[in-house]
Design an enzyme around this catalytic site. Structure first.
Site: not given
Length: 381
Positions: A51, A104, A176, A201
């Site tokens: 982690r 978005y 972004d 993406k």
């Protein structure tokens, strides 16, 4: 790796030196949750628990920082996990964020329905309007959140100008960069403080892995984001990190093909009698065309267009396509088509950020452009 190097070289080599033990030219998948210590607190390479850090994820993060010209990168389990972590690391309850009025839908849902309960407020504005941005800024504004190009309206914002406005107000600018990818646009070089990606993406590029990233140019800010990520735990797994690195290696060549195909399709759509508007920054008539030319290498593989006949006509185009697969997401090698009002942006229906019902969004893949044009032509018939 010594600097400077071209983008394509960094994409293949940054963080990805051959394995020192075996000589393997591809970094291995360190599929482990924990690491043997050579004594209490004596860690090998700084690794104690995955982690906190994992060698495969470290390699991806070094590569992401290099291709975005940043000082520090963190790889997340998804793009929205990256967004949430950045906002909580930068802001506190009672703070305010300026956001795009056509962002978005998932980002707006995060701001309006999740972070609002945490005490965060946001004001949506057209980020291309400097006066509107300045008017929206408050004393408690800590962050301006930008998408360029925006999803799904393909709006363009001048990153350098927006960074100036943010810094004048004592705020940070986060961009972004998912639609553009680091190959086409590097916001940190234009003055942004933070870049986020849905690596699902274009960076991953093959529709086979979900992930996110946050890259910054200030090391201290990067360490703050990393601490928050460690405390909350939204990390990229080693296999996901490995798949994302594999995608990055071909990002440059893929983006060139995405752009080649999109430019041809945008021209075809512009001339089609059933298309009332084409939203693509590569078109000279696009209101953000000149800014996009200034800050982007090329114009990307995303196109939105409006269809004569309203919502039903748009739905019909989506259902008739064959090579353009009806699906959410974007940026893979295959072409996708969707109806934003009912799919990716359904969460903003009934709000001022609602998208037009006659809008179709396509993610142009790297298939034969002639085949893609033929498919859209028959879908519009």
């Amino acid at each position: 790796m010594s600097q400077p190097h071209g983008f394509e070289t960094l994409a293949i080599h940054a963080g990805q030196e051959p394995d020192p033990v075996t000589g393997a030219v591809v970094p291995p998948i360190h599929q482990t949750s924990t690491y043997k210590q050579d004594g209490v607190g004596k860690l090998r390479g700084g690794y104690e628990y995955s982690r906190a850090a994992n060698p495969t994820r470290t390699a991806l993060e070094e590569c992401l920082a290099a291709i975005e010209a940043g000082a520090h990168a963190s790889a997340f389990a998804s793009g929205l996990a990256a967004e949430d972590c950045v906002i909580r690391a930068v802001c506190a309850p009672g703070d305010h964020i300026v956001v795009p009025d056509d962002a978005y839908g998932g980002t707006l849902r995060l701001f309006r329905k999740v972070l609002a309960r945490w005490g965060l407020t946001c004001t949506p504005v057209p980020l291309g309007d400097a006066d509107a941005v300045r008017a929206a800024i408050r004393p408690e504004t800590r962050l301006i959140w930008c998408e360029t190009p925006t999803n799904p309206m393909l709006g363009i914002t001048d990153i350098a100008a927006l960074a100036g406005i943010a810094h004048e107000a004592g705020a940070l600018l986060a961009v972004d960069n998912t639609f553009a990818s680091p190959y086409l646009q590097q916001p940190l070089m234009l003055g942004a403080d933070i870049v986020v990606h849905s690596t699902t993406k274009y960076i991953g590029g093959h529709s086979d892995v979900v992930g996110g990233a946050a890259i910054v140019r200030d090391q201290e800010l990067g360490e703050r984001i990393h601490f928050h990520q460690f405390a909350v735990g939204a990390v990229a797994g080693p296999f996901d990190a490995w798949l994302t690195m594999r995608g990055i290696k071909t990002l440059g060549v893929r983006m060139d093909r995405h752009c080649d195909n999109a430019e041809r399709i945008a021209d075809m759509l512009t001339d089609h009698p059933r298309v009332t508007q084409v939203l693509y920054p590569g078109l000279p008539g696009h209101p953000g065309h000149e800014i996009a030319r200034k800050q982007m290498r090329r114009f990307g593989g995303m196109i939105s267009f409006r269809v004569d006949g309203g919502e039903q006509a748009a739905l019909d185009v989506c259902s008739r396509s064959r090579l353009f697969t009806l699906a959410e997401s974007l940026g893979g090698v295959e072409s996708l088509i969707e109806h934003p009002a009912r799919m990716t942006h359904a969460s903003v229906k009934g709000t001022p950020m609602e998208v037009p019902a006659d809008l179709v969004r396509i993610s142009v893949g790297i298939e034969s452009a002639d085949d893609l044009i033929a498919d859209l032509t028959q879908a519009l018939s």
